[in-house]
Scaffold this motif. Structure first.
Motif, PDB file in Angstrom:
ATOM      1  N   LEU A 173      41.248   4.780   6.778  1.00 17.34           N
ATOM      2  CA  LEU A 173      40.741   5.898   7.580  1.00 17.34           C
ATOM      3  C   LEU A 173      41.403   7.215   7.211  1.00 17.34           C
ATOM      4  N   LEU A 174      42.700   7.127   6.841  1.00 20.09           N
ATOM      5  CA  LEU A 174      43.462   8.352   6.620  1.00 20.09           C
ATOM      6  C   LEU A 174      43.304   8.903   5.212  1.00 20.09           C
ATOM      7  N   GLN A 175      42.645   8.156   4.334  1.00 24.00           N
ATOM      8  CA  GLN A 175      42.641   8.561   2.931  1.00 24.00           C
ATOM      9  C   GLN A 175      41.546   9.574   2.636  1.00 24.00           C
ATOM     10  N   ARG A 176      41.900  10.507   1.763  1.00 21.59           N
ATOM     11  CA  ARG A 176      40.893  11.444   1.257  1.00 21.59           C
ATOM     12  C   ARG A 176      40.501  11.049  -0.166  1.00 21.59           C
ATOM     13  N   ASN A 189      39.065  11.633 -17.388  1.00 22.80           N
ATOM     14  CA  ASN A 189      40.042  12.577 -16.834  1.00 22.80           C
ATOM     15  C   ASN A 189      40.228  12.440 -15.337  1.00 22.80           C
ATOM     16  N   GLU A 190      39.288  11.812 -14.694  1.00 25.53           N
ATOM     17  CA  GLU A 190      39.382  11.546 -13.262  1.00 25.53           C
ATOM     18  C   GLU A 190      39.687  12.801 -12.454  1.00 25.53           C
ATOM     19  N   GLN A 191      38.902  13.850 -12.692  1.00 27.39           N
ATOM     20  CA  GLN A 191      39.138  15.058 -11.909  1.00 27.39           C
ATOM     21  C   GLN A 191      38.424  15.017 -10.573  1.00 27.39           C
ATOM     22  N   ILE A 192      37.421  14.185 -10.493  1.00 31.84           N
ATOM     23  CA  ILE A 192      36.725  14.035  -9.211  1.00 31.84           C
ATOM     24  C   ILE A 192      37.420  12.936  -8.437  1.00 31.84           C
ATOM     25  N   ARG A 193      38.128  13.324  -7.391  1.00 33.44           N
ATOM     26  CA  ARG A 193      38.974  12.339  -6.734  1.00 33.44           C
ATOM     27  C   ARG A 193      38.638  12.149  -5.267  1.00 33.44           C
ATOM     28  N   THR A 194      38.552  13.245  -4.530  1.00 33.53           N
ATOM     29  CA  THR A 194      38.477  13.121  -3.080  1.00 33.53           C
ATOM     30  C   THR A 194      37.037  12.971  -2.617  1.00 33.53           C
ATOM     31  N   ASP A 245      34.908  15.885  -3.216  1.00 37.96           N
ATOM     32  CA  ASP A 245      34.393  16.064  -4.571  1.00 37.96           C
ATOM     33  C   ASP A 245      33.062  15.368  -4.767  1.00 37.96           C
ATOM     34  N   TYR A 246      32.811  14.365  -3.932  1.00 32.79           N
ATOM     35  CA  TYR A 246      31.575  13.615  -4.081  1.00 32.79           C
ATOM     36  C   TYR A 246      30.411  14.266  -3.333  1.00 32.79           C
ATOM     37  N   THR A 247      30.685  15.353  -2.630  1.00 37.33           N
ATOM     38  CA  THR A 247      29.624  15.996  -1.851  1.00 37.33           C
ATOM     39  C   THR A 247      28.473  16.417  -2.748  1.00 37.33           C
ATOM     40  N   GLY A 248      27.292  16.027  -2.343  1.00 38.49           N
ATOM     41  CA  GLY A 248      26.116  16.440  -3.090  1.00 38.49           C
ATOM     42  C   GLY A 248      25.867  15.664  -4.365  1.00 38.49           C
ATOM     43  N   LEU A 249      26.566  14.554  -4.548  1.00 34.50           N
ATOM     44  CA  LEU A 249      26.344  13.752  -5.742  1.00 34.50           C
ATOM     45  C   LEU A 249      24.897  13.257  -5.792  1.00 34.50           C
ATOM     46  N   GLY A 250      24.347  13.021  -4.605  1.00 32.55           N
ATOM     47  CA  GLY A 250      22.968  12.554  -4.525  1.00 32.55           C
ATOM     48  C   GLY A 250      22.002  13.535  -5.169  1.00 32.55           C
ATOM     49  N   PHE A 303      33.419   3.750   9.368  1.00 31.91           N
ATOM     50  CA  PHE A 303      33.697   5.179   9.494  1.00 31.91           C
ATOM     51  C   PHE A 303      34.031   5.806   8.144  1.00 31.91           C
ATOM     52  N   TYR A 304      34.973   5.182   7.417  1.00 29.54           N
ATOM     53  CA  TYR A 304      35.363   5.829   6.158  1.00 29.54           C
ATOM     54  C   TYR A 304      34.350   5.605   5.049  1.00 29.54           C
ATOM     55  N   TYR A 305      33.698   4.433   5.049  1.00 32.16           N
ATOM     56  CA  TYR A 305      32.641   4.250   4.045  1.00 32.16           C
ATOM     57  C   TYR A 305      31.544   5.275   4.281  1.00 32.16           C
ATOM     58  N   LEU A 306      31.274   5.461   5.566  1.00 32.63           N
ATOM     59  CA  LEU A 306      30.197   6.353   5.940  1.00 32.63           C
ATOM     60  C   LEU A 306      30.507   7.788   5.547  1.00 32.63           C
ATOM     61  N   ARG A 307      31.792   8.141   5.668  1.00 32.85           N
ATOM     62  CA  ARG A 307      32.184   9.496   5.309  1.00 32.85           C
ATOM     63  C   ARG A 307      31.812   9.762   3.859  1.00 32.85           C
ATOM     64  N   LEU A 308      32.071   8.759   3.011  1.00 30.70           N
ATOM     65  CA  LEU A 308      31.731   8.912   1.595  1.00 30.70           C
ATOM     66  C   LEU A 308      30.208   8.896   1.410  1.00 30.70           C
TER      67      LEU A 308
END
Lengths: 497, 526
Positions: A289-292, A349-354, A357-362, A419-424
């Motif tokens: 839950l606490l992870q970004r 390079n793994e610059q997309i982490r949090t 960063d995944y916002t709008g990937l869709g 909750f956290y899966y949903l956040r992603l």
């Protein structure tokens, strides 16, 4: 052919392939692509899988003075491990391309690691299990640090190595104590020795030590502390691999040791498992839950999933083993799939982490986002995906054994988890209002990676829509672990009470 | 092949296939719109097969258009579908609202149409699945599936920055009780070895699910709470106002109430008749409180969407009051009111959506004096409002009247007091709705409306509104068309309830000495 050869055919194939890759690597010019080596490894894996499938029709095989036993149970895990390795190799093919000159070894290490895991699942002698564990672990330690020049990678590798060595030491100590208590290190003999032992307490201590060692490997709480750091630092395809295959192997060993060797003591260790399961589910989910950082989040969630599988250990043997096998397989499909997507999204390079960063990937990469959404939905445990039936079988087995409260804890936990899966999931499809829609060009999805992803997605869906066939396999596996004298309950569905 | 046996499967597959097809087609706006409209229209036409081929003379309690084939061997999960008086009109209603939802989204959804329509169709698949499933696990699968498209719809197409929070809130509120519901379902399975609803109802009727009454109680609560959150019943309504005020119009139209209320009627009442009857006093109280609470909150809202959300809460509480009175008219009224409220609510949300499309705000203070400029709009608004507040000759009246008269006849404890309290809701709802009309359409022109150039309802909007308005009238005047099948279902539920209540009452009322005497008589006879 000698049974010693037939029994370990998949292992031999993968070993030969691994050695060939190691030998061929220096012969290739430094600038040349290492992909052919990867394809060789893929061929080897497919061959190993076919060999396992072939063994399925041979009945129970024993080899090497009864220290190896090939039955439905070990073949189930052989097939599972082959499948995981196959997907891992497919998504790794382009990952290291152009970034490092040492990618040849990587493919060999994956093969060696698989050999160790396969050995673990078919061994019926604790010392052979230990050998398998070491082979697979050492290969994985190295793979963790494969993003050379990245400090986090090195940290990850060192941490995993140090703590992993501790864990194997515990495991070895447990073997020694088991030998002291029962006079043998063979699983069948331990079961007999327990009936006559004069030191049952020592035997229980032995099991506790073994539990610590394997608990570390499956990252069950409270032996989980290494997991988030190691997963975060390791390369994404490696994380997909190491969070599934070694766990599957360790769970296979755990199932054999607890139900076959220590079956008569189930009333005692079931309580330990109850606690481990409740702790793992709760700590894993609350931690996540606490992870970004997405990889850390999935690391914590993998702790929780280990907890769900441990729930199966509190059930009756017949239900429990089948449920654990099924869950392990579904978990592998969705976890490997999720990391396959992460591999494709982040690149080397793994610059997309949090999560942000995944916002709008869709919008930017709709196909990858759809894949990730499917895996997340399965991880949440929504019906028509494998994750649902995994949970379903595990918790119905627990309820069948009257562990209703553990099931309640577990399912409440899966409520927290969503909750956290949903956040992603929501981040994938939600787009900030201010952002103008301009689909950014990402790296194109390579063909092998596409195949790997499709395999994982297909597995996730098939396990969710038609779980029957696969459950059969799991039940056959469960039946093939030796029956023990502990009371064995009727299989589900029970008669009306 | 006889279509009667496969019609329900076809009903689920058509929107599913439509969703998959749209997902594969290139994201051309027009293509998506027309595609979704075609799929939903075809589905609606197919749902009409049900009322026209329903055997109205069949014994109540039998499921029609049934399909029953094994799906998974172990555990024994069957693909068992069927409809009866309770679910048939709900299926048709779901079919009807979908094309209307597509029509109102025509202009509001201007980007990412593909995502929107695919999710909208999936939502329809899940809802149809819930209404026709007769296997508990199959039902649960559709129930859970219904959460995902709605969550993403709210998160993606929500109106303000708050939308992601609203989406997650919506999901968590529904998912956590569902997880407990799953424990309940699994427990039932372990005890009975079946997921089949008719079988479970049979076992429940003969009191042979389990002897452990405490466990049965917990299990029935697991079911009831999961459904009550979804309805939502006061005080479990925390997600409602956020979700409704964020969600796009088409999603709101299908969002509230139906699934949870249907599930209570079908599963809580079906599997736990005795427990439902025992908990009825509490539910009556919550219903009555919910009516007044929702109405009072609606009265003070400035945001139209929030006003609508609390009005919905109040209207749904009416249905709770009706069905938990366990009288035939209460149950009939409740089931009828689910249909009627879904239609009126959909029309109301549609009109709000249309208003928002023109003026970009839901804030009532910015409106005023629109009546002269938008005659059609105001007409539709007033009709819908009157239907919502239960004017005789319109649909809302039938349900409300049956519910109140049913709950007045009820034998549940304190029913009179709660019914009296509930009746004040009728007055309150008239107040806030009419006041709302006054504030939007009459008085001085608001700031925004000075820009109005008589942009009244266009043809597409008329097309979306008229079916509903006609239905308001027909349902108000010719309610027997619907009540015929509803009454069969309501009577059956009331009968099961009263028989279980009787056993319970007998056990309670038999004085101890009689029990002892009977016992001794038995011993002597031996």
């Amino acid at each position: 052919m000698s049974p010693n050869i037939i029994a370990l055919l998949p292992e031999y194939i993968l070993t030969i392939v691994g050695v060939l890759i190691m030998l061929a690597e220096p012969l290739l010019p430094p600038a040349a692509s290492r992909k052919p080596l990867g394809w060789l490894a893929i061929l080897g894996t497919v061959a190993a899988g076919v060999a396992s499938w072939y063994q399925l029709h041979l009945g129970v095989l024993t080899a090497f003075s009864n220290s190896i036993q090939i039955d439905s149970f070990s073949i189930f895990f052989h097939l599972l491990i082959s499948a995981i390795v196959l997907v891992t190799l497919l998504i790794s093919l382009d990952y290291f391309e152009g970034s490092t000159r040492h990618s040849g070894e990587y493919f060999a290490l994956v093969a060696f690691s698989a050999v160790g895991m396969m050995l673990m699942t078919c061994a019926t002698e604790l010392l052979v299990i230990f050998v398998g564990l070491e082979i697979s672990s050492i290969a994985t330690y190295i793979m963790c640090g494969f993003r050379k020049g990245h400090a986090t990678g090195a940290e990850s590798s060192i941490k995993y190595f140090l703590l992993g060595s501790f864990a194997t030491a515990f495991f070895l100590y447990g073997i020694a104590l088991a030998f002291g208590a029962t006079g043998s290190t063979s699983i069948a003999a331990i079961a007999q020795g327990l009936a006559t032992t004069t030191t049952p307490r020592l035997a229980f201590l032995a099991l506790a030590m073994i539990l610590i060692g394997l608990g570390f490997k499956v990252s069950a709480a409270p032996f989980h502390v290494w997991t988030p750091d190691v997963y975060q630092g390791a390369p994404s395809p490696v994380v997909g691999f190491m969070s599934t295959a070694p766990k599957a192997a360790a769970f296979a060993v755990l199932l054999r040791i607890t139900f076959s060797a220590f079956g008569p003591m189930q009333h005692r260790w079931a309580i330990l498992m109850w606690i481990l399961a409740a702790l793992s589910m709760t700590i894993g989910n609350l931690g996540a839950l606490l992870q970004r950082d997405v990889k850390r989040m999935l690391a914590y969630s993998s702790i929780a999933h280990a907890g769900y599988i441990l729930v199966a250990f509190t059930a009756f043997q017949s239900d429990g083993i089948a449920a654990a096998c099924f869950y392990t397989a579904t978990y592998a499909a969705m976890q490997v799939g999720a990391f396959a997507v992460i591999t494709q999204v982040t690149g080397y390079n793994e610059q997309i982490r949090t999560t942000d960063d995944y916002t709008g990937l869709g919008l930017r990469r709709p196909i990858l986002a759809a894949f990730l959404a499917l895996f997340l939905i399965s991880l949440i445990g929504i019906p028509f995906t494998g994750g649902f039936f995994g949970k379903f079988y595990v918790f119905s087995a627990a309820i069948h054994a009257s562990n209703v409260w553990l099931a309640v804890i577990g399912l409440l936990n899966s409520g927290v988890a969503c909750f956290y899966y949903l956040r992603l999931l929501v981040a994938l499809y939600a787009r900030p209002v201010t952002e103008t829609a301009q689909p950014a060009k990402g790296r194109t999805l390579s063909v092998p990676a596409g195949i790997g992803l499709t395999l994982a997605a297909a597995a996730t869906l098939v396990l969710g829509i038609l779980p029957g066939h696969f459950l059969n396999l799991a039940q056959r596996a469960s039946a093939s672990t030796q029956p023990v004298s502990a009371p064995v309950a009727a299989t589900i569905p029970p008669s009306t009470r | 092949m006889n279509i009667d046996h496969s019609i329900l499967t076809i009903l689920i597959l058509v929107p599913l296939a439509g969703a998959v097809l749209l997902a594969l087609l290139p994201d051309k706006g027009k293509l998506m719109q027309w595609g979704a409209l075609a799929v939903t229209l075809v589905t609606f036409l197919l749902t009409l097969h049900l009322p026209f081929h329903y055997d109205y003379g069949a014994a109540s309690g039998t499921f029609q258009f049934a399909t029953d084939v094994p799906w998974i061997a172990s555990p024994a999960i069957r693909y068992h579908l069927g409809v009866d008086g309770l679910s048939m009109w709900l299926v048709v209603l779901t079919g009807l609202l979908a094309p209307l939802g597509v029509l109102v989204s025509w202009r509001t959804i201007d980007t990412r149409k593909k995502t929107f329509y695919v999710l909208f169709l999936l939502q329809q698949v899940a809802m149809l699945g819930v209404f026709v499933s007769l296997d508990l696990l199959l039902y649960y699968s559709f129930w859970e599936l219904s959460l995902i498209p709605m969550t993403i719809l709210i998160a993606t197409f929500g109106r303000t920055e708050n939308r992601r929070r609203a989406a997650i809130k919506f999901f968590l509120y529904a998912f956590i009780p569902s997880a407990i519901l799953l424990v309940g379902i699994l427990w039932l399975y372990v005890k009975t070895g079946t997921f089949d609803l008719p079988q479970l109802a049979q076992l429940a009727a003969t009191h042979s699910i389990s002897n452990n009454s405490a466990a049965l109680w917990l299990c029935s609560l697991a079911f009831l709470v999961a459904f009550a959150v979804k309805v939502p019943v006061f005080p479990l309504h925390g997600w409602l106002s956020d979700a409704i005020s964020e969600a796009p119009t088409a999603a709101v139209m299908v969002l509230a109430g139906k699934l949870g209320l249907y599930s209570i009627l079908r599963f809580s009442f079906g599997i736990f008749p005795e427990q439902s009857h025992r908990i009825a006093p509490l539910m009556l109280a919550l219903g009555a409180i919910g009516i007044v609470y929702g109405a009072l909150l609606a009265l003070v809202q400035k945001d139209l969407k929030r006003l609508a959300a609390y009005a919905t809460l109040s209207a749904l509480a009416f249905i709770i009051l009706g069905v938990f009175s366990f009288t035939i008219s209460g149950l009939d009224g409740g089931i009828f009111h689910i249909l009627s409220e879904s239609l009126s609510g959909a029309a109301f949300f549609m009109l709000l959506g249309i208003l928002y499309e023109r003026y970009g705000t839901y804030d009532m203070r910015e409106y005023g004096g629109l009546a002269a400029k938008l005659p059609w709009m105001v007409t539709m608004f007033v009709i819908t409002t009157l239907s919502l507040v239960g004017l005789p000759m319109l649909n809302g009246f039938v349900g409300e009247f049956l519910i109140l008269s049913g709950s007045m006849q009820s034998t549940i404890a304190q029913h009179t007091a709660w019914t009296v309290l509930a009746t004040t809701g009728v007055i309150l709802s008239a107040s806030y709705m009419l006041w709302m009309i006054q504030r939007i359409f009459y008085g001085n022109l608001g700031i925004k409306s000075e820009n109005v150039k008589g942009w009244d309802l266009d043809a597409r909007e008329h097309l979306a509104m008229w079916p509903l308005v006609i239905l308001f009238l027909v349902m108000g005047v010719a309610s027997p068309i619907w009540l015929r099948v509803i009454d069969a279902a309501g009577t059956r539920i009331a009968a099961t309830q009263s028989s279980s209540a009787n056993t319970e009452a007998r056990a309670l009322q038999t004085p101890p000495h009689v029990q002892i005497m009977t016992a001794s008589a038995h011993t002597e006879a031996k």
